[in-house]
Design a protein around this motif. Sequence first.
Motif, PDB file in Angstrom:
ATOM      1  N   GLU A  19      -4.181 -10.455  -6.579  1.00 54.02           N
ATOM      2  CA  GLU A  19      -3.441 -10.379  -5.315  1.00 54.02           C
ATOM      3  C   GLU A  19      -4.172 -11.088  -4.186  1.00 54.02           C
ATOM      4  O   GLU A  19      -3.573 -11.436  -3.159  1.00 54.02           O
ATOM      5  CB  GLU A  19      -3.167  -8.917  -4.940  1.00 54.02           C
ATOM      6  N   LEU A  20      -5.491 -11.311  -4.354  1.00 55.33           N
ATOM      7  CA  LEU A  20      -6.253 -12.061  -3.364  1.00 55.33           C
ATOM      8  C   LEU A  20      -6.160 -13.555  -3.617  1.00 55.33           C
ATOM      9  O   LEU A  20      -6.018 -14.352  -2.682  1.00 55.33           O
ATOM     10  CB  LEU A  20      -7.724 -11.627  -3.375  1.00 55.33           C
ATOM     11  N   MET A  21      -6.264 -13.944  -4.871  1.00 54.02           N
ATOM     12  CA  MET A  21      -6.223 -15.356  -5.225  1.00 54.02           C
ATOM     13  C   MET A  21      -4.812 -15.922  -5.208  1.00 54.02           C
ATOM     14  O   MET A  21      -4.616 -17.105  -4.946  1.00 54.02           O
ATOM     15  CB  MET A  21      -6.832 -15.551  -6.629  1.00 54.02           C
ATOM     16  N   GLU A  22      -3.828 -15.071  -5.496  1.00 54.52           N
ATOM     17  CA  GLU A  22      -2.439 -15.500  -5.515  1.00 54.52           C
ATOM     18  C   GLU A  22      -1.610 -14.531  -4.660  1.00 54.52           C
ATOM     19  O   GLU A  22      -0.921 -13.659  -5.207  1.00 54.52           O
ATOM     20  CB  GLU A  22      -1.914 -15.551  -6.947  1.00 54.52           C
ATOM     21  N   PRO A  23      -1.704 -14.661  -3.323  1.00 55.49           N
ATOM     22  CA  PRO A  23      -1.005 -13.725  -2.433  1.00 55.49           C
ATOM     23  C   PRO A  23       0.486 -13.603  -2.710  1.00 55.49           C
ATOM     24  O   PRO A  23       1.089 -12.571  -2.433  1.00 55.49           O
ATOM     25  CB  PRO A  23      -1.261 -14.317  -1.041  1.00 55.49           C
ATOM     26  N   SER A  24       1.082 -14.654  -3.302  1.00 57.55           N
ATOM     27  CA  SER A  24       2.510 -14.601  -3.607  1.00 57.55           C
ATOM     28  C   SER A  24       2.826 -13.540  -4.658  1.00 57.55           C
ATOM     29  O   SER A  24       3.980 -13.137  -4.815  1.00 57.55           O
ATOM     30  CB  SER A  24       2.995 -15.971  -4.102  1.00 57.55           C
ATOM     31  N   LYS A  25       1.786 -13.058  -5.378  1.00 61.01           N
ATOM     32  CA  LYS A  25       1.989 -12.045  -6.408  1.00 61.01           C
ATOM     33  C   LYS A  25       1.522 -10.661  -5.957  1.00 61.01           C
ATOM     34  O   LYS A  25       1.341  -9.767  -6.775  1.00 61.01           O
ATOM     35  CB  LYS A  25       1.258 -12.450  -7.685  1.00 61.01           C
ATOM     36  N   ALA A  26       1.312 -10.506  -4.645  1.00 64.27           N
ATOM     37  CA  ALA A  26       0.767  -9.256  -4.126  1.00 64.27           C
ATOM     38  C   ALA A  26       1.837  -8.296  -3.628  1.00 64.27           C
ATOM     39  O   ALA A  26       1.507  -7.229  -3.112  1.00 64.27           O
ATOM     40  CB  ALA A  26      -0.220  -9.550  -3.001  1.00 64.27           C
ATOM     41  N   ASP A  27       3.111  -8.655  -3.767  1.00 66.54           N
ATOM     42  CA  ASP A  27       4.176  -7.868  -3.137  1.00 66.54           C
ATOM     43  C   ASP A  27       4.201  -6.422  -3.617  1.00 66.54           C
ATOM     44  O   ASP A  27       4.389  -5.497  -2.824  1.00 66.54           O
ATOM     45  CB  ASP A  27       5.543  -8.512  -3.381  1.00 66.54           C
ATOM     46  N   GLY A  28       4.023  -6.204  -4.929  1.00 62.85           N
ATOM     47  CA  GLY A  28       4.069  -4.849  -5.456  1.00 62.85           C
ATOM     48  C   GLY A  28       2.955  -3.989  -4.899  1.00 62.85           C
ATOM     49  O   GLY A  28       3.185  -2.841  -4.492  1.00 62.85           O
ATOM     50  N   LEU A  29       1.746  -4.531  -4.853  1.00 63.22           N
ATOM     51  CA  LEU A  29       0.619  -3.780  -4.315  1.00 63.22           C
ATOM     52  C   LEU A  29       0.808  -3.501  -2.825  1.00 63.22           C
ATOM     53  O   LEU A  29       0.555  -2.386  -2.355  1.00 63.22           O
ATOM     54  CB  LEU A  29      -0.682  -4.545  -4.548  1.00 63.22           C
ATOM     55  N   ILE A  30       1.232  -4.521  -2.075  1.00 61.48           N
ATOM     56  CA  ILE A  30       1.444  -4.350  -0.637  1.00 61.48           C
ATOM     57  C   ILE A  30       2.467  -3.249  -0.376  1.00 61.48           C
ATOM     58  O   ILE A  30       2.286  -2.399   0.506  1.00 61.48           O
ATOM     59  CB  ILE A  30       1.911  -5.669   0.005  1.00 61.48           C
ATOM     60  N   GLU A  31       3.529  -3.221  -1.154  1.00 57.60           N
ATOM     61  CA  GLU A  31       4.562  -2.204  -0.962  1.00 57.60           C
ATOM     62  C   GLU A  31       4.023  -0.810  -1.282  1.00 57.60           C
ATOM     63  O   GLU A  31       4.346   0.164  -0.584  1.00 57.60           O
ATOM     64  CB  GLU A  31       5.770  -2.512  -1.849  1.00 57.60           C
ATOM     65  N   ALA A  32       3.190  -0.709  -2.327  1.00 60.53           N
ATOM     66  CA  ALA A  32       2.600   0.581  -2.674  1.00 60.53           C
ATOM     67  C   ALA A  32       1.683   1.077  -1.556  1.00 60.53           C
ATOM     68  O   ALA A  32       1.699   2.261  -1.205  1.00 60.53           O
ATOM     69  CB  ALA A  32       1.819   0.465  -3.983  1.00 60.53           C
ATOM     70  N   VAL A  33       0.874   0.183  -0.995  1.00 54.87           N
ATOM     71  CA  VAL A  33      -0.011   0.561   0.110  1.00 54.87           C
ATOM     72  C   VAL A  33       0.807   0.928   1.343  1.00 54.87           C
ATOM     73  O   VAL A  33       0.494   1.895   2.044  1.00 54.87           O
ATOM     74  CB  VAL A  33      -1.003  -0.577   0.427  1.00 54.87           C
ATOM     75  N   LYS A  34       1.876   0.191   1.591  1.00 51.83           N
ATOM     76  CA  LYS A  34       2.741   0.480   2.737  1.00 51.83           C
ATOM     77  C   LYS A  34       3.349   1.869   2.644  1.00 51.83           C
ATOM     78  O   LYS A  34       3.350   2.643   3.614  1.00 51.83           O
ATOM     79  CB  LYS A  34       3.835  -0.576   2.835  1.00 51.83           C
ATOM     80  N   GLN A  35       3.848   2.209   1.463  1.00 50.98           N
ATOM     81  CA  GLN A  35       4.433   3.542   1.261  1.00 50.98           C
ATOM     82  C   GLN A  35       3.375   4.624   1.384  1.00 50.98           C
ATOM     83  O   GLN A  35       3.632   5.699   1.945  1.00 50.98           O
ATOM     84  CB  GLN A  35       5.116   3.599  -0.097  1.00 50.98           C
ATOM     85  N   PHE A  36       2.176   4.352   0.874  1.00 52.13           N
ATOM     86  CA  PHE A  36       1.088   5.333   0.954  1.00 52.13           C
ATOM     87  C   PHE A  36       0.723   5.603   2.402  1.00 52.13           C
ATOM     88  O   PHE A  36       0.583   6.760   2.805  1.00 52.13           O
ATOM     89  CB  PHE A  36      -0.119   4.786   0.183  1.00 52.13           C
ATOM     90  N   VAL A  37       0.581   4.545   3.190  1.00 48.16           N
ATOM     91  CA  VAL A  37       0.216   4.713   4.604  1.00 48.16           C
ATOM     92  C   VAL A  37       1.317   5.430   5.371  1.00 48.16           C
ATOM     93  O   VAL A  37       1.069   6.394   6.102  1.00 48.16           O
ATOM     94  CB  VAL A  37      -0.105   3.351   5.242  1.00 48.16           C
ATOM     95  N   SER A  38       2.562   4.980   5.199  1.00 48.02           N
ATOM     96  CA  SER A  38       3.667   5.556   5.965  1.00 48.02           C
ATOM     97  C   SER A  38       3.913   7.022   5.616  1.00 48.02           C
ATOM     98  O   SER A  38       4.327   7.816   6.465  1.00 48.02           O
ATOM     99  CB  SER A  38       4.947   4.747   5.740  1.00 48.02           C
ATOM    100  N   SER A  39       3.622   7.410   4.370  1.00 44.49           N
ATOM    101  CA  SER A  39       3.839   8.795   3.958  1.00 44.49           C
ATOM    102  C   SER A  39       2.646   9.684   4.303  1.00 44.49           C
ATOM    103  O   SER A  39       2.735  10.913   4.137  1.00 44.49           O
ATOM    104  CB  SER A  39       4.091   8.859   2.449  1.00 44.49           C
ATOM    105  N   THR A  40       1.560   9.088   4.782  1.00 44.11           N
ATOM    106  CA  THR A  40       0.356   9.860   5.075  1.00 44.11           C
ATOM    107  C   THR A  40       0.118  10.073   6.554  1.00 44.11           C
ATOM    108  O   THR A  40      -0.450  11.086   6.966  1.00 44.11           O
ATOM    109  CB  THR A  40      -0.887   9.159   4.454  1.00 44.11           C
ATOM    110  N   VAL A  41       0.544   9.099   7.394  1.00 37.77           N
ATOM    111  CA  VAL A  41       0.264   9.202   8.831  1.00 37.77           C
ATOM    112  C   VAL A  41       0.984  10.413   9.419  1.00 37.77           C
ATOM    113  O   VAL A  41       2.056  10.804   8.962  1.00 37.77           O
ATOM    114  CB  VAL A  41       0.705   7.917   9.580  1.00 37.77           C
ATOM    115  N   SER A  42       0.350  10.973  10.451  1.00 33.24           N
ATOM    116  CA  SER A  42       0.935  12.153  11.092  1.00 33.24           C
ATOM    117  C   SER A  42       1.767  11.746  12.302  1.00 33.24           C
ATOM    118  O   SER A  42       1.634  10.645  12.817  1.00 33.24           O
ATOM    119  CB  SER A  42      -0.172  13.093  11.534  1.00 33.24           C
TER     120      SER A  42
END
Length: 322
Positions: A299-322
């Motif tokens: 995902e670092l070397m080929e950012p175009s293939k990072a969408d799945g990881l980015i979405e997982a991190v996005k959901q994790f952050v949004s579901s954790t913030v108060s």
Amino acid sequence: MSDTPRPKLPANKSPIVSNPDGSFTRLLEIPSIPATPDDDGHTPVLSKDIPMNSEKGTWFRIFIPRQVLNSTQKLPLLVYYHGGGFVFMSAASATSHNFCAKLASQLHVVVASIEYRLAPEHRLPAAYDDAVEALHCIKMSQDIWLHQYADLSNCFLGGSSAGGNIAYHAGLRAADIVDDLEPLKIKGLILQQPFFSGLERTESEIRLGSGSILTLAGSDHMWNMSLPVGVDRDHEYCNPLIGGGSVNIERLRVLGWRVLTCGGSGDHLIDKQMELHRMLEEKGVQTALYLGDGYHGMELMEPSKADGLIEAVKQFVSSTVS
């Protein structure tokens, strides 16, 4: 964003060599990118460097989405530790800079990417010391970007590869000093293909150890250069399961911090990452898991293939913030 050129190594040479005076020369050709602090009206993410410890030569690079300049809403803060086996890379490396810019833009967060000391000049726990010192510097900083745009009460520690290892160990340390870190409040850890191993080979290390970016031999070499002198890969810095895991894992559970582990099916580290995930889960820590395809660092070397990881991190952050 185009894919990032892979670091280049001269043929038939070690990536790092020792000099007669005791210093080391790194032979990897790793492109760097300067910070972009000025708003030209088009740059989607702005960044700037802030000194941390002049004696150690440490600093951090802040990334903010440009649209936050016109908003009064503060964004969650992601403290990010770059990869490189504790031996290579920088917060200014193209891979690190581009990925942090992507995180700031797509997650809608403020990112503070930490420039920590590297091994073998500074063996572990130097990187962990710098990682925690960065948290103190951020909480005390008078920088207007942090004050105006970052919500310190919704903070996450994250990193890729060795940076994921650092985020984990910095989190264990930070869990012991939460009162000292106020008003910084950590809500979770994001471990992106974290760099862990041990003396006993896992099935994935045997099967995938000739990986295209990080080989098993390369992993061992970096552990030899970064672990304290005289210890082996069953030290707690390398093997997080040794002795049943850190006693501070209980603090993670009590504090309610969540831990997201991200792994790749083609990464020879995947089995050890899954072992850590399962251990945290068994000890009652709130966990989340993302399993993608591809090799270590894809995902670092080929950012175009990072969408799945980015979405997982996005959901994790949004579901954790108060």
